[in-house]
Design a protein around this motif. Structure first.
Motif, PDB file in Angstrom:
ATOM      1  N   LEU A 191       0.828  -1.209   0.000  1.00 29.58           N
ATOM      2  CA  LEU A 191       0.000   0.000   0.000  1.00 29.58           C
ATOM      3  C   LEU A 191       0.861   1.257   0.000  1.00 29.58           C
ATOM      4  O   LEU A 191       0.522   2.259  -0.633  1.00 29.58           O
ATOM      5  N   VAL A 192       1.992   1.198   0.711  1.00 25.83           N
ATOM      6  CA  VAL A 192       2.891   2.354   0.743  1.00 25.83           C
ATOM      7  C   VAL A 192       3.471   2.630  -0.637  1.00 25.83           C
ATOM      8  O   VAL A 192       3.591   3.789  -1.072  1.00 25.83           O
ATOM      9  N   PHE A 193       3.813   1.565  -1.377  1.00 23.71           N
ATOM     10  CA  PHE A 193       4.457   1.709  -2.683  1.00 23.71           C
ATOM     11  C   PHE A 193       3.472   1.674  -3.854  1.00 23.71           C
ATOM     12  O   PHE A 193       3.906   1.486  -4.997  1.00 23.71           O
ATOM     13  N   ARG A 194       2.211   1.844  -3.589  1.00 19.51           N
ATOM     14  CA  ARG A 194       1.237   1.875  -4.687  1.00 19.51           C
ATOM     15  C   ARG A 194       1.540   3.032  -5.631  1.00 19.51           C
ATOM     16  O   ARG A 194       1.912   4.128  -5.216  1.00 19.51           O
ATOM     17  N   ALA A 195       1.357   2.760  -6.937  1.00 19.28           N
ATOM     18  CA  ALA A 195       1.629   3.814  -7.928  1.00 19.28           C
ATOM     19  C   ALA A 195       0.603   4.930  -7.838  1.00 19.28           C
ATOM     20  O   ALA A 195       0.938   6.118  -7.967  1.00 19.28           O
ATOM     21  N   ASP A 196      -0.660   4.597  -7.604  1.00 21.66           N
ATOM     22  CA  ASP A 196      -1.732   5.587  -7.510  1.00 21.66           C
ATOM     23  C   ASP A 196      -2.241   5.632  -6.078  1.00 21.66           C
ATOM     24  O   ASP A 196      -2.815   4.662  -5.581  1.00 21.66           O
ATOM     25  N   GLY A 197      -2.016   6.768  -5.443  1.00 21.25           N
ATOM     26  CA  GLY A 197      -2.528   6.929  -4.084  1.00 21.25           C
ATOM     27  C   GLY A 197      -1.675   6.321  -3.003  1.00 21.25           C
ATOM     28  O   GLY A 197      -2.111   6.236  -1.850  1.00 21.25           O
ATOM     29  N   GLY A 198      -0.486   5.895  -3.337  1.00 22.11           N
ATOM     30  CA  GLY A 198       0.402   5.335  -2.327  1.00 22.11           C
ATOM     31  C   GLY A 198       0.967   6.412  -1.410  1.00 22.11           C
ATOM     32  O   GLY A 198       1.122   7.576  -1.807  1.00 22.11           O
ATOM     33  N   LEU A 199       1.265   6.015  -0.180  1.00 23.01           N
ATOM     34  CA  LEU A 199       1.755   6.978   0.797  1.00 23.01           C
ATOM     35  C   LEU A 199       3.087   7.591   0.367  1.00 23.01           C
ATOM     36  O   LEU A 199       3.296   8.804   0.503  1.00 23.01           O
ATOM     37  N   LEU A 200       3.992   6.785  -0.160  1.00 16.81           N
ATOM     38  CA  LEU A 200       5.311   7.284  -0.526  1.00 16.81           C
ATOM     39  C   LEU A 200       5.229   8.278  -1.683  1.00 16.81           C
ATOM     40  O   LEU A 200       5.873   9.334  -1.662  1.00 16.81           O
ATOM     41  N   ASN A 201       4.444   7.961  -2.703  1.00 13.87           N
ATOM     42  CA  ASN A 201       4.283   8.885  -3.822  1.00 13.87           C
ATOM     43  C   ASN A 201       3.611  10.183  -3.375  1.00 13.87           C
ATOM     44  O   ASN A 201       3.919  11.269  -3.891  1.00 13.87           O
ATOM     45  N   LEU A 255       3.974  11.583  -0.416  1.00 12.82           N
ATOM     46  CA  LEU A 255       5.008  12.365   0.255  1.00 12.82           C
ATOM     47  C   LEU A 255       5.997  12.954  -0.746  1.00 12.82           C
ATOM     48  O   LEU A 255       6.441  14.101  -0.600  1.00 12.82           O
ATOM     49  N   LEU A 256       6.352  12.179  -1.776  1.00 14.41           N
ATOM     50  CA  LEU A 256       7.300  12.675  -2.776  1.00 14.41           C
ATOM     51  C   LEU A 256       6.716  13.803  -3.611  1.00 14.41           C
ATOM     52  O   LEU A 256       7.461  14.627  -4.170  1.00 14.41           O
ATOM     53  N   SER A 257       5.397  13.852  -3.704  1.00 13.71           N
ATOM     54  CA  SER A 257       4.767  14.924  -4.495  1.00 13.71           C
ATOM     55  C   SER A 257       5.020  16.290  -3.878  1.00 13.71           C
ATOM     56  O   SER A 257       5.003  17.308  -4.577  1.00 13.71           O
ATOM     57  N   PHE A 258       5.285  16.352  -2.571  1.00 15.43           N
ATOM     58  CA  PHE A 258       5.538  17.636  -1.915  1.00 15.43           C
ATOM     59  C   PHE A 258       6.905  18.199  -2.282  1.00 15.43           C
ATOM     60  O   PHE A 258       7.155  19.393  -2.068  1.00 15.43           O
ATOM     61  N   VAL A 259       7.804  17.348  -2.772  1.00 14.55           N
ATOM     62  CA  VAL A 259       9.126  17.836  -3.184  1.00 14.55           C
ATOM     63  C   VAL A 259       9.257  17.836  -4.698  1.00 14.55           C
ATOM     64  O   VAL A 259      10.360  17.907  -5.238  1.00 14.55           O
ATOM     65  N   GLY A 260       8.129  17.745  -5.385  1.00 15.41           N
ATOM     66  CA  GLY A 260       8.116  17.869  -6.839  1.00 15.41           C
ATOM     67  C   GLY A 260       8.440  16.609  -7.607  1.00 15.41           C
ATOM     68  O   GLY A 260       8.750  16.688  -8.805  1.00 15.41           O
ATOM     69  N   VAL A 261       8.388  15.440  -6.977  1.00 13.96           N
ATOM     70  CA  VAL A 261       8.673  14.179  -7.668  1.00 13.96           C
ATOM     71  C   VAL A 261       7.371  13.580  -8.159  1.00 13.96           C
ATOM     72  O   VAL A 261       6.401  13.436  -7.397  1.00 13.96           O
ATOM     73  N   ASP A 262       7.318  13.253  -9.460  1.00 12.08           N
ATOM     74  CA  ASP A 262       6.112  12.651 -10.032  1.00 12.08           C
ATOM     75  C   ASP A 262       5.908  11.233  -9.504  1.00 12.08           C
ATOM     76  O   ASP A 262       6.820  10.626  -8.912  1.00 12.08           O
ATOM     77  N   ASN A 263       4.716  10.711  -9.725  1.00 13.33           N
ATOM     78  CA  ASN A 263       4.400   9.350  -9.279  1.00 13.33           C
ATOM     79  C   ASN A 263       5.380   8.335  -9.869  1.00 13.33           C
ATOM     80  O   ASN A 263       5.684   8.369 -11.071  1.00 13.33           O
ATOM     81  N   ILE A 264       5.863   7.476  -9.021  1.00 10.29           N
ATOM     82  CA  ILE A 264       6.790   6.419  -9.441  1.00 10.29           C
ATOM     83  C   ILE A 264       6.051   5.091  -9.410  1.00 10.29           C
ATOM     84  O   ILE A 264       5.395   4.761  -8.416  1.00 10.29           O
TER      85      ILE A 264
END
Length: 330
Positions: A156-166, A168-177
């Motif tokens: 769930l943390v590493f989900r491509a859509d709606g995952g927790l990690l993505n 958090l990364l969106s706040f530093v300008g990183v697109d969904n991985i």
């Protein structure tokens, strides 16, 4: 306290033959005691060898027998001798070498950071902290968590859509991985799960080894003006070399047997084959596909023996490196 010295013939049997009767039980007890003295050690260790023979040695030999035969899951009572054909089949399969490469890469990505972080945590816990028992329990909690629970949570943390990690990364300008489908991102995701589960376990092993280091060594280093970092490098690390080698070997064995983490990262069909392009397929997943999905037990057993050979080679390399380091230190 007065004592009497036995005289010659004191144990001479009295009239009526009662001495002969008393000597017989004494000789029997002596023989029994000698037998017990020689047989007891073997009786004490017998349970281990019985369990090892039933659940370790016999499966190993039986797997070797299957690796030399053509055996199908649907007809276990039928076998055909094929020699080393099963080994030739897997060695000529490019997917096998992909799984070997994935296993080693994930093993390095998970083992090196895991042991470094564990060493640092153990060094912190080795100092006198408040509620030290609480902190030791906390870092061991991930190890007590089942692999299925940990893998499902991190999925769930590493989900491509709606995952927790993505998120958090969106706040530093990183697109969904797309962590599950990427070549390296999937390996990193699996390595993070392994690091999270096993770091605390290795930290407690290092902590136990650190507490066995004589305090005189630290006192002598402190008198010589060594800082804590220098004490860690010059005293702690050399004292922990056997323990570090042990954790390296154990972590290597664990990385060679990775199964639950890659299987549950994406789950379903993709998890069972190690991703859409086998980008995180490990040797255990490869063995699982041959044995349970294709139902070809011969090649599956050959994969198991190939894993054993790889582990022995890694153990040999570790032994050579440790011996070289020991000689260099001497």
């Amino acid at each position: 306290m007065a004592t009497t010295t036995p005289t010659r013939g004191a144990d001479k049997p009295s009239a009526g033959g009662s001495g002969a009767a008393s000597k017989a039980p004494s000789a029997w007890r002596t023989r029994l005691w000698r037998f017990d003295d020689k047989a007891s050690p073997y009786a004490y260790i017998a349970p281990f060898f019985l369990v090892f023979g039933a659940f370790g040695l016999y499966p190993l030999l039986y797997t070797g027998w299957i690796a030399l035969h053509r055996v199908e899951m649907t007809s276990l009572d039928q076998s055909e001798w094929v020699g080393f054909e099963n080994f030739s089949t897997i060695l000529q399969d490019s997917e096998f070498w992909t799984s070997v490469s994935n296993t080693f890469i994930i093993g390095v990505l998970s083992t090196v950071p895991q042991l470094l972080v564990a060493l640092g945590l153990a060094h912190l816990l080795n100092y006198k902290l408040r509620a030290s028992t609480f902190w030791r329990t906390v870092i061991l909690t991930p190890y007590a968590t089942s692999v299925a629970t940990a893998a499902l949570v991190f999925a769930l943390v590493f989900r491509a859509d709606g995952g927790l990690l993505n998120w958090l990364l969106s706040f530093v300008g990183v697109d969904n991985i797309n962590w599950g489908n990427g070549e390296w991102s999937s390996k990193i995701a699996i390595s993070v799960i392994v690091i999270w589960r096993w770091t605390g376990y290795n930290a407690l092993i290092y902590l136990a080894a650190m507490q066995a280091v004589p305090s005189d060594l630290y006192e002598a280093a402190s008198i010589d003006g060594a800082s804590r970092w220098q004490q860690f490098r010059k005293v702690t690390i050399p004292s922990l070399r056997p323990t570090i080698l042990f954790t390296i070997v154990i972590s290597t064995i664990g990385s060679m047997q990775l199964f639950g983490e890659p299987l549950l990262l994406q789950g379903g069909t993709l998890g069972a084959v190690g991703g859409s392009e086998h980008q995180y397929e490990t040797l255990s997943i490869y063995l699982y596909n041959y044995g349970w999905k294709l139902q070809h037990l011969g090649p599956a057993a050959a994969v198991a023996w190939a894993m054993l050979v790889l582990l022995l080679l890694i153990a040999l390399i570790n032994w050579i490196v440790s011996r070289f380091v020991r000689k260099s230190a001497a």
